[in-house]
Design an enzyme around this catalytic site. Structure first.
Site, PDB file in Angstrom:
ATOM      1  N   GLU B 762     -16.349  47.893   0.943  1.00 49.58           N
ATOM      2  CA  GLU B 762     -16.611  49.462   1.523  1.00 49.58           C
ATOM      3  C   GLU B 762     -17.037  48.962   3.175  1.00 49.58           C
ATOM      4  O   GLU B 762     -18.259  48.303   3.397  1.00 49.58           O
ATOM      5  CB  GLU B 762     -17.707  50.111   1.291  1.00 49.58           C
ATOM      6  CG  GLU B 762     -17.651  50.480  -0.257  1.00 49.58           C
ATOM      7  CD  GLU B 762     -17.056  52.067  -0.354  1.00 49.58           C
ATOM      8  OE1 GLU B 762     -16.777  52.710   0.774  1.00 49.58           O
ATOM      9  OE2 GLU B 762     -16.761  52.599  -1.294  1.00 49.58           O
ATOM     10  N   CYS B 796     -21.956  55.349   6.906  1.00 49.22           N
ATOM     11  CA  CYS B 796     -20.805  54.902   7.122  1.00 49.22           C
ATOM     12  C   CYS B 796     -19.864  56.269   7.186  1.00 49.22           C
ATOM     13  O   CYS B 796     -18.892  56.330   7.583  1.00 49.22           O
ATOM     14  CB  CYS B 796     -20.212  53.913   6.348  1.00 49.22           C
ATOM     15  SG  CYS B 796     -20.525  54.254   4.789  1.00 49.22           S
TER      16      CYS B 796
END
EC number: 1.2.1.88
Lengths: 1011, 1011
Positions: B762, B796
């Site tokens: 990720e 994020c």
């Protein structure tokens, strides 16, 4: 002269009742619960699980040579969940508790002797002397006999020869004394007309290479060894009947009969069997009698119900063929009566042996014969030895002419026969069971089967299939996925299609094939020839080779196409695949025949390849429809959260030559249906097959740019494609070396690259088949042979290691050697050949290199070459090699050969076998042949490969059912043809809408709500 | 004195009947189908879909400033599937067909004026003069009033101030003339005792920073602006009632009342509202009256049913909190009567305003008051302006003292009020609807709600929840997955837990944390400190750092553990996760509080992190149980084919600091439950939180070697782990740069490596929120603010680009600026602060660098620093920065900052907005605020990110519901917390057994069989 069964029905029923009265109070010994067999039968009928375990145990018993082995199997088969079950097994043993030490030994002995006793009930003798003695006794009791030698499963010509010799031996033994026998009810002949000596032969056993695709060769092969038996029979003035076996041998068997009958026109005592359970039998019998009339030859037919109903049905269902047998018992009974009538109506030319235990059928035959005035010498009755004693007694009372079918032979093949008999007697619809075990109503048992059928249909009009729900496709409902049927070479048209399609391709040799880029054909100056490995002078096609500029063009087109294609609805994308599948179905012989020429595939292998391609198209279409439906996540009210998928981008598909259509179509169609435009690089060795994808997608009207056909030299465009920033995904099938190189190159992000590249790579295998010490060698030998040498071993799933347990090693290796010696080598174009050339000269060179390594590392067991006559124009034949004495340290036990080289390894026990099986870098396929439930379970867990097969070959994976792919160095990615495969081509997306506005949210049905 | 409602029930019913008779034949104008509103109500009640669309359209209408925009929305909302629906909308327009040109213009005008007319029905005036005029008329008709200013959604202190000023203005306008008003039924006062001027205030509107975690601060903030209003009311001898809003403000509202009431002890005219729909209200009212008695202060309560039922219910369901409101209407009615009784019984100290349209409730109050001899000046009745005219008329006839609740204000906030009223009137259980639209039976309407409830319970004893089936876990059935509830700071204990847990951690500062390898604690000489970013002098822990030898040890342990762990049953593996989840639930405050100190998370953010970890454990446990069940492939009889999964091998988990517990637990638990032992390297910035995983898995009694805690310096062990041949899988969350490096290194096969490495990464995001020109700015401004600055933008998923459509740009940017100016900056430990320090000094430096780039590339809109007093010991505060004038070419529009820097981009239309949104390398999250169905649909398709949120912030993904992860350069692998996540940790295997032996195959139920 003809009759109507309906009209004589009252007479039939009356006759039947009389029959029943004549045997009133008697029952077949098999149902006698005072005896062990009767107890077991009773238990089996009440308890399906026990029945399965019992019959399987019976099957494996002859292999259990040690007390330890016997104990272990008894424990594994019966002491599982219900500790009460073994009680029945213990019958006759001491009354102490089941378990350890001496008691166990006694028990084991009891069980073994009980089962052997049960077998002896059906088998007249284990060797010649015993058989002759049995026959003598039967004749003394007034019964004629027909002798049948057990052991029809022959895996090699050696075994077929031995089988033939077995017949000659027993005939010899009989010959010595039969002249002394007085005829039954007569002098020299039985009943005044019938030969005293009568044998039945199972033709497939006489020729180990029998196969339906090769009717003529099979019939000839059978003839070669049956003829000596027949000559001996004739010598003894005997009668020979050719039994009918599985459907796949039917045509060759009829052909064999005709060959024998016409060769010895003057000898009338040759019979053949037809099976009333086959839907085609009525027609077959009419054709057969018509032939007899044309030839003006008296013939004889034994009519039976048929003994392979389960097998034929399962096989048909497994292959999605139409079920060839009647699926309702009364239908077979109707057929039996109908066909009996046909035969009896033709009694002037056809002798009739009515072989049935069904009193209604028998009565019908009797009444029909009476109505048709059939002379006694033209019909007789047959029943099985050891079964239906009351029936045979009744028959003898009424008809006199009763012949017992007497199997004879060793216990190992005998057990197979025993299981068939047990099955027959425990089937719900068995007449014997209904009559003697269930004590069904006599009127019902004797009624016209037409009426039984009508009643059954009324009670249960539609049959419930284990159906899976249909799928909602673009143009409406389509059925759930099922595999496209493999070629059924019992169908003449299937056999004829190949030579025709091959000839058609031969008219197109040397044609040039362009590239196909963004919907346009593109030619290049650089071209590459593709040749026939069986005759390299035959150029199948000259293929244009893409260079970097062509790849750039293809990527530009694909990139543009992606923008729309990713948003085309999943159902619509799926429809293109379904349309492509339709095209394949229409062109299956064309594409298959091409493979025969271009890569040397055998007919069946080639057709399986196209069938697999169809499966991929049909399966992935349905999978995309399934995955294409956005999935609601969670049940929270006030929000609607949907999970769905988007194609990753442009997929580069780099395909191998060994499944040149299937694997290409699989990877390409998965990418396309998932929303990824494709540039497809076929192998240079199978680029004409690759071109078929272009034809296919054109036929399906796929939008331009979504599929691009760009064959090319790996050295020129391989890395270029893999490293290109516009390629988001690489789907590769091929060698480990190339696969690893691709992964490494793809992991480097290039300037301008939008997406981390996904690599899906199917790589090598070094697959093992384990042979347990209780393995059914009839199946294991053929399974290993096929897994190792089918398509010359050029499959990533091929067996290249046979790991055999010590105690069965010698038996296995002997049979394997003989089997390998028996198969035919030669061009794949000829369907009688088992193995053909490898794909090209480089492959041949590589195989030869490994054959040499094999010889250095172990002992060559078999090394066979194709006949020199085939070695024309540098044809790519290599020897079939079996080497033993191999251990895991050897290169031949570790490196993938991709050719017909099999290493055999002797393991001391299952621990070692499993450790060796897992000892390579690969983990692709594997198989184990075992009849130990524990070992099968253990292998399921510890034989760690992608595809493990229990009592099946390691090859032949079907889409979905055997979703294919491995791990370790065998592959990266999820199984092709499996439920997770398409996911790899897509990125999941989630859209979550807050549906609450101003404190108000519409509540949907699947919300977690208060009311 | 007390009464029993049951005893006076007959009197209540008689009173109710009398009431009904007095208004016989009358109906509220809202149900009059002769008028447009009545037609719409009628349609809405009959057609749920229309109702949703209609109410949403009403909501968005004030934003539709141009004819084009209005047309488009009418088309999108109504001309979708049923072209008949718009008929009702067209009422009053020309009869020509709906569509283009002039006709459309007329139609638009008609629709707008119809809806505005509908709104005016409920709103007494849009501005001061109009309102005063309306009031005057009401008073003339004999009704008292209470005035309420619309527009309670304030997102900034500027708006709260404006709201306060709105009150002062309208009070000023009234002041000018109210002295001239004669009292109703009296001289100076209404009815001889009540102030003529009466206002209601919604307290949360007076303080934009209201939040339940900060009761005191919120009450003070409200007080600050309500006090001037109250002083003005007192000045006018008026009455002020503090309305009750959503549950989250309840405590602060009661607190506010107490503050005001005690500050102005001598002024009695201050009221508060309680809501009968809240389960807690009976207790709250008792407490409140007790407080009044203690303080000896007369008070006044208005009792209402409550206007936020849908909101409270949906919110509770979404958060898995207990539903705080009664879920059956009669329960609220019972509560209403009970609480009324309590108030009336305390009439000596508590004045009562009975605000209900329910004639049964009204009659009950009347009869109770009578029975209790409550003097007239101690109770009055209130109904809403524009609703229930017959009720108000009936009330006036009987009770005289009727006050109308009169909203006043502009149309934009007015529409929100309108929607609430429409909902109320169309709800199935609405008394008005039942009475006047459904014409329910009077006896039923008047019966004691206890009886209604009993009847409903008898009719439908169990409520059907949209339940998902339970899951069969190791120890029996467990419920289907649902998310762990977020912190509910309306609960006092939740608020008190934090200071306590933080203090507890402060006793453990400077502790040393060892490694945890193969079940053993291991210390190293090399250590690293982890500090509190709000005060770097506070050392949260000193963490031992693994070097290569420790990594080798961990891998050795993990490798040994793998051999068993992979074969531990999926259910058993899942049970370890469930046990771990239990430990987390018990230690949630401990783990959360640690995060407040170690990484500077706000309380709610920290608790959400632990809740997410719990979710991962609970979800992956269930997912593994789901995936752990071998799946039968195909339905062919005679074979049993099973598809199942095997853990890939050792997983290295490299975790980030921003969700230090959740992401670590997510990756680690997925690996473990899938059968992969883990070596876990937490971020050096959050290694003490990382240590919590050790405590957790120890508590769960996980076998040694399956989890290894190995913090260490990336420079020392990073590549070593990634390249190690024994590591089969790397799960990473962090920056793109590191992620790409890992992928590249992992793709190189090392000597001795068994498996191609799988990388799950990720990586970054550059997430955009699009603001459409019809966005609900009340929500959009707060949504962007939270998405950009929650946890200092260190997610994020954080919004770092706001893409705003031109025509709404000015309004948006103004409100955003003011909102950003209003929030509090300071230590996360203090829950009143919105934004705290970034995680460490390096992060602060990086953010400052980007703040500088922002200033160079665009125009700073806001740049705010925390107060200097917080900047102690080099604390890691950075300014909150909003910059506009940004276009996609700017670095600040392309590079991930990972801090509180928001770029605002003005897009000319939706095309440009979407193009810009998609214009970065990343594709992680995104959001759009829009009320255009077409734009939402288009964004769902074309705003190509992993997680897209419609009318929601871009942050706050929940496991399963918002399965998380992106593509492009944002990630490699499938969404965490999603249905495909675990698959990545496993290799699929397939075992296919040929179950046919000797032609006999047991048939299973799901076989495709003939019968």
């Amino acid at each position: 002269m003809s009759i109507d069964i309906r009209q004589i029905d009252p007479a039939i029923i009356a006759r039947g009742k009389e029959f029943f009265q004549s045997i009133s109070g008697e029952a077949p010994s098999i149902f006698n619960k005072g005896w062990w067999t009767g107890k077991v039968m009773d238990w089996s009928m009440k308890n399906e699980d026990f029945k399965v375990q019992m019959f399987r145990f019976v099957d494996v018993l002859p292999y259990l040579n040690t007390s330890e082995s016997l104990s272990r199997h008894i424990e594994e088969y019966f002491a599982g969940e219900d500790s009460n079950i073994p009680d029945v097994l213990k019958w006759g043993a001491t009354k102490t508790k089941f378990g350890g030490g001496l008691v166990a030994k006694v028990l084991n002995k009891t069980i073994r002797s009980n089962i052997e006793g049960m077998a002896r009930q059906f088998i007249i003798g284990q060797e010649g002397k015993e058989a002759v003695k049995g026959i003598r006794k039967l004749r003394k009791d007034g019964f004629a006999f027909v002798l049948d030698l057990l052991g029809e499963a022959t895996v090699s010509e050696e075994e077929s020869t031995a089988y033939m010799e077995g017949y000659l031996d027993v005939l010899g033994a009989i010959h010595k004394e039969c002249d002394k026998w007085q005829g039954l009810d007569g002098k020299d002949l039985d009943w005044g007309h019938a030969p005293k000596v009568n044998v039945a032969v199972k033709p497939s056993a006489f020729y180990s290479q029998s196969k339906p695709v090769d009717v003529e060769g099979t019939a000839k092969g059978m003839m070669e060894r049956i003829e000596p038996v027949y000559r001996k029979v004739m010598d003894m003035n005997g009668f020979m009947c050719i039994d009918m076996e599985q459907l796949k041998y039917k045509e060759a068997t009829i052909e064999l009969y005709k060959m024998l009958r016409t060769k010895y026109r003057d000898y009338p005592h040759l019979g053949i069997v037809f099976q009333a359970y086959l839907k085609e039998t009525e027609k077959d019998v009419r054709d057969f009698i018509e032939w007899a009339r044309e030839e003006n030859l008296p013939v004889s037919i034994r009519l039976v119900k048929g003994a392979y109903w389960d097998y034929e049905t399962v096989l048909a269902k497994q292959n999605a063929w139409p079920v060839p047998v009647w699926t309702r018992k009364p239908e077979s009974d109707i057929c039996y009566e109908k066909v009996s009538k046909i035969i009896l109506e033709n009694h002037d030319i056809c002798h009739f042996a009515c072989a049935s235990h069904n009193i209604r059928s028998i009565a019908a035959v009797m009444e029909m014969a009476k109505a048709l005035n059939v002379p006694e010498e033209q019909y007789e009755f047959q029943v099985l030895y050891g079964m239906a004693e009351p029936v045979r007694k009744g028959l003898k009372n009424v008809a006199k002419r009763v012949r017992l079918y007497c199997p004879y032979g060793e216990l190992i093949p005998g057990m197979a026969y025993l299981v068939r008999r047990l099955l027959e007697n425990t089937a719900n619809e068995s007449f014997l069971k209904q009559t003697f075990a269930d004590e069904a109503d006599m009127d019902r048992l004797l009624e016209n089967p037409e009426e039984t059928l009508q009643r059954q249909l009324a009670e249960k009009p539609c049959r419930t299939h284990a159906g899976r729900p249909p799928v909602q496709a673009l143009n409406g409902e389509i059925p759930a996925f099922s595999n496209f049927p493999p070629a059924d070479f019992t169908i003449q048209a299937e056999r004829e299609a190949y030579p025709e399609a091959i000839a058609q391709w031969r008219t197109k040799l040397n044609a040039q094939y362009p590239l196909f880029i963004n919907g346009q054909e593109v030619t290049t100056d650089d071209t590459l020839d593709s040749y026939n490995p069986a005759d390299p002078s035959e150029i199948i096609g000259t293929i244009c080779q893409a260079g970097k500029p062509e790849i750039d063009d293809a990527l530009t087109g694909a990139k543009a196409a992606y923008l729309d294609w990713r948003d085309v609805s999943p159902k619509k994308r799926a429809q293109y695949l379904l349309d492509a599948a339709d095209w394949c179905k229409k062109n299956i012989h064309k594409i298959s025949a091409l493979q025969v020429l271009e890569v040397g595939k055998q007919w069946d292998q080639a057709q399986a390849d196209v069938a697999e391609a169809i499966d991929f198209l049909e399966y992935y279409a349905r999978e995309m429809i399934r995955l294409g439906e956005p999935k609601r996540m969670g049940v929270a009210p006030g929000e609607d959260s949907r999970y769905f998928y988007q194609g990753k981008g442009i997929a580069a598909v780099i395909a191998p030559w060994n499944f040149p259509f299937a694997i290409s179509v699989g990877m390409v169609s998965a990418a396309i249906v998932a929303g990824c435009p494709v540039i497809y690089k076929p192998s240079g060795l199978s680029s004409v097959v690759g071109w078929m994808l272009t034809e296919m997608f054109r036929a399906a009207d796929l939008p331009a740019g979504v599929f691009n056909y760009t064959p090319g030299r790996g050295s020129v465009i391989g890395d270029y494609i893999v490293e290109h920033p516009d390629v988001s995904l690489i789907a590769f099938t091929g060698s480990m070396e190339v696969g690893l190189r691709i992964q490494q190159k793809a992991a480097v992000v290039q300037p301008g690259q939008e997406q981390c590249k996904k690599v899906i790579a199917e790589m090598g295998g070094k697959n093992a088949v384990i042979i347990d010490d209780d393995a059914d060698l009839d199946e294991a030998v053929l399974g290993v042979l096929y897994s190792a040498f089918g398509f010359q071993g050029q499959k990533c799933s091929a067996c290249s290691r046979a790991i055999v347990l010590d105690s069965i090693y010698d038996r296995f290796i002997h049979r394997l050697r003989e089997a390998a010696q028996s198969i035919k080598l030669g061009p794949s174009e000829d369907p009688s050949n088992y193995m053909g050339p490898v794909v090209d000269k480089a492959a041949a060179k590589n195989v030869l290199r490994y054959a040499k390594i094999a010889a250095e590392e172990g002992n060559i067991v078999v090394q066979r070459e194709a006949d020199d006559k085939y070695k024309i124009n540098d044809a790519c034949y290599v020897p079939l090699t079996i080497v033993d004495g191999i251990t895991p340290e050897h290169r031949i036990a570790q490196e993938e050969v991709f050719g017909p080289v099999l290493a055999v390894m002797k393991a001391k026990d299952m621990d070692e076998a499993l450790a060796w099986a897992n000892s390579t870098r690969f983990a692709l396929t594997g198989a184990i042949y075992s009849r130990s439930p524990k070992h099968l379970e253990r292998a399921s867990r510890e034989f760690r490969v992608g595809n493990l097969y229990l009592n099946k070959p390691s090859v032949g994976a079907l889409v979905e059912r055997h979703a294919f792919g491995g791990f370790k160095m065998s592959g990266v990615g999820s199984k092709s043809g499996g439920p997770d495969y398409l996911l790899q081509f897509m990125d999941p997306r989630l859209v979550c809408e807050n549906t609450m506005r101003r404190g108000f949210a519409p509540i949907s049905e699947d919300d977690d709500w208060v009311e």
